[in-house]
Write a protein that holds these residues in place. Structure first.
Motif, short mmCIF file in Angstrom:
data_model
loop_
_atom_site.label_atom_id
_atom_site.label_comp_id
_atom_site.label_asym_id
_atom_site.label_seq_id
_atom_site.Cartn_x
_atom_site.Cartn_y
_atom_site.Cartn_z
N SER A 1 0.54 -1.34 0.02
CA SER A 1 0.18 -0.03 -0.11
C SER A 1 0.62 1.46 -0.03
O SER A 1 2.59 1.25 0.50
N PRO A 2 -0.11 2.07 -0.11
CA PRO A 2 1.38 4.08 -0.59
C PRO A 2 2.00 3.51 1.05
O PRO A 2 2.76 4.23 0.81
N SER A 3 1.72 3.26 2.12
CA SER A 3 1.81 3.98 3.36
C SER A 3 2.60 2.98 3.65
O SER A 3 3.65 2.66 4.71
N THR A 4 3.01 1.75 2.85
CA THR A 4 4.76 0.94 3.46
C THR A 4 5.44 1.06 3.70
O THR A 4 5.90 1.31 2.20
N THR A 5 6.53 0.53 5.01
CA THR A 5 7.82 0.38 4.53
C THR A 5 7.89 -1.24 4.36
O THR A 5 7.54 -2.14 5.24
N CYS A 6 8.74 -2.16 3.10
CA CYS A 6 8.83 -2.96 3.25
C CYS A 6 9.87 -3.17 3.94
O CYS A 6 11.39 -3.47 3.73
N LEU A 7 10.06 -4.51 4.10
CA LEU A 7 11.53 -5.63 4.22
C LEU A 7 11.38 -6.63 4.42
O LEU A 7 10.66 -7.90 4.55
N ASN A 8 12.52 -7.54 3.60
CA ASN A 8 13.51 -8.87 3.23
C ASN A 8 14.63 -9.00 4.41
O ASN A 8 15.47 -8.12 4.67
N GLY A 9 13.50 -10.38 5.12
CA GLY A 9 14.68 -10.55 5.93
C GLY A 9 15.07 -9.99 7.80
O GLY A 9 13.82 -9.47 7.72
N ASP A 10 16.15 -9.85 8.25
CA ASP A 10 15.99 -9.09 8.63
C ASP A 10 17.31 -8.41 9.85
O ASP A 10 18.59 -9.20 9.97
N MET A 11 16.98 -7.06 10.22
CA MET A 11 18.88 -6.33 10.25
C MET A 11 19.20 -7.13 11.75
O MET A 11 20.55 -7.79 11.92
N ARG A 12 18.16 -8.36 12.62
CA ARG A 12 19.32 -9.07 13.51
C ARG A 12 19.99 -10.28 12.97
O ARG A 12 21.06 -10.76 13.50
N TRP A 13 18.72 -11.04 11.38
CA TRP A 13 19.76 -11.51 11.12
C TRP A 13 21.30 -11.22 10.43
O TRP A 13 22.58 -11.97 11.15
N ARG A 14 20.84 -10.59 10.30
CA ARG A 14 22.22 -9.63 9.34
C ARG A 14 23.52 -9.67 10.42
O ARG A 14 24.72 -10.18 10.22
N TYR A 15 23.57 -8.96 11.82
CA TYR A 15 23.96 -8.78 13.39
C TYR A 15 24.85 -9.94 13.44
O TYR A 15 25.83 -10.16 14.11
N ALA A 16 23.30 -11.17 13.02
CA ALA A 16 24.20 -12.29 13.93
C ALA A 16 25.18 -13.17 12.49
O ALA A 16 25.07 -14.60 13.36
N ALA A 17 25.01 -12.97 11.56
CA ALA A 17 25.92 -13.66 10.33
C ALA A 17 25.20 -14.56 10.29
O ALA A 17 25.84 -15.80 10.07
N GLN A 18 23.19 -14.33 9.94
CA GLN A 18 22.62 -15.49 9.36
C GLN A 18 22.34 -15.46 8.56
O GLN A 18 21.91 -14.46 7.65
N VAL A 19 22.23 -16.23 7.52
CA VAL A 19 21.49 -16.79 6.60
C VAL A 19 20.44 -17.55 6.59
O VAL A 19 20.56 -18.96 5.98
N PRO A 20 19.04 -17.71 6.44
CA PRO A 20 17.97 -18.60 7.13
C PRO A 20 17.85 -19.26 5.47
O PRO A 20 17.90 -18.39 5.00
N PRO A 21 17.74 -20.39 6.00
CA PRO A 21 17.45 -21.29 4.31
C PRO A 21 15.74 -20.33 3.60
O PRO A 21 16.24 -20.85 2.42
N ALA A 22 14.99 -20.02 4.28
CA ALA A 22 13.96 -19.70 3.72
C ALA A 22 14.36 -18.83 2.70
O ALA A 22 13.44 -18.39 1.63
#
Length: 288
Positions: free
Chosen positions: A33-54
């Protein structure tokens, strides 16, 4: 008999109407929608150095992104680095030491990411913020959070008296948390440019659990809570242009003592954060 025919005729009209409504619902609610901010993944994964299989086989299409920031990999997860998206492309500092482009700026339309926050392509800026002389990033984030307490993504070209940056030089994919292994990821020195232009994408938001997925852990714990990446520009951008993307040389995390002297940011308030599907694609769908 006639009444039965009229009944079925009305039934067919009603059914057709419901089908049309269903199609419109899919179009409207299947896209941001016009007010949406989109997210792919999670910054907590980024800084935990993880790439989940999904998400390991998920690709994003930068042409479906207005502006965004986070981590990106082009040509494999071994190159995952600090990145921002603008102008239909993602720009990343390559972290694969076996690559001839190691630590150089690389760009592409398609990329992978375990943490990327973005404004969808169709969303327009709701306001513009003029940056005055001698404004540190720390002060800028404070002012923006005061004016937009719910948080924002902002983007635009700024001129810096001092542009201080740092970037990850190793891919955070090993499971060794960044906060406890900083010397293993940040192996290159900080860079400091004087009187330089940069295209900035920043995020600032209140420190609460609802927004933990979009802010790096350290940025979320410090005041003001926020994070910015900058794409170094060779000179001042043309008036009205997104940026002069040709001949850019680097992208990095902008340190909070960097000082801007002029420029304007487009403002996208954070009203709802959604895992959007519109920019997602697969390896099989990429052009050969």
């Amino acid at each position: 008999m006639r009444s039965l025919k009229r009944f079925f005729r009305r039934y067919e009209i009603a059914l057709a109407f419901l089908v049309v409504l269903g199609g419109l619902a899919i179009i409207l609610f299947g896209s941001p929608s016009p007010s949406t901010t989109c997210l792919n993944g999670d910054m907590r994964w980024r800084y935990a150095a993880q790439v989940p299989p999904a998400i390991a086989e998920v690709y994003l299409d930068a042409e479906r992104i207005n502006v965004g920031l986070g981590a990106a990999a082009i040509g494999g997860w071994d190159g995952l680095g600090d990145a921002l998206a603008v102008g239909g492309r993602v720009f990343v500092r390559h972290t694969n030491r076996r690559s001839p482009k190691y630590y150089e700026l690389t760009s592409n339309r398609y990329f992978q990411s375990n943490a990327f926050v973005y404004v969808p392509a169709a969303r327009l800026a709701e306001a513009y913020y003029n940056v005055g002389a001698a404004t540190s990033l720390d002060r800028l984030l404070t002012s923006l959070l005061h004016e937009y307490p719910g948080g924002i993504i902002a983007a635009g070209a700024l001129r810096f008296a001092s542009m201080r940056t740092i970037a990850m030089a190793a891919p955070a994919i090993s499971g060794k948390a960044v906060m406890f292994n900083t010397t293993g990821y940040y192996t290159r020195p900080m860079e400091n440019l004087k009187n330089a232009w940069g295209y900035v994408v920043l995020i600032t938001a209140p420190n609460d659990a609802r927004l933990a997925s979009i802010l790096p852990p350290l940025a979320a714990r410090t005041a003001p809570s926020g994070h910015a990446l900058v794409l170094q520009l060779p000179d001042a951008p043309d008036a009205g242009a997104t940026s002069s993307l040709e001949n850019t040389v680097a992208v990095g995390q902008l340190l909070k003592d960097s000082t801007a002297t002029e420029g304007q940011l487009a403002i996208y308030p954070i009203e709802r954060i959604v895992e959007c599907d519109d920019a997602k694609t697969s390896l099989n769908a990429l052009p050969r």
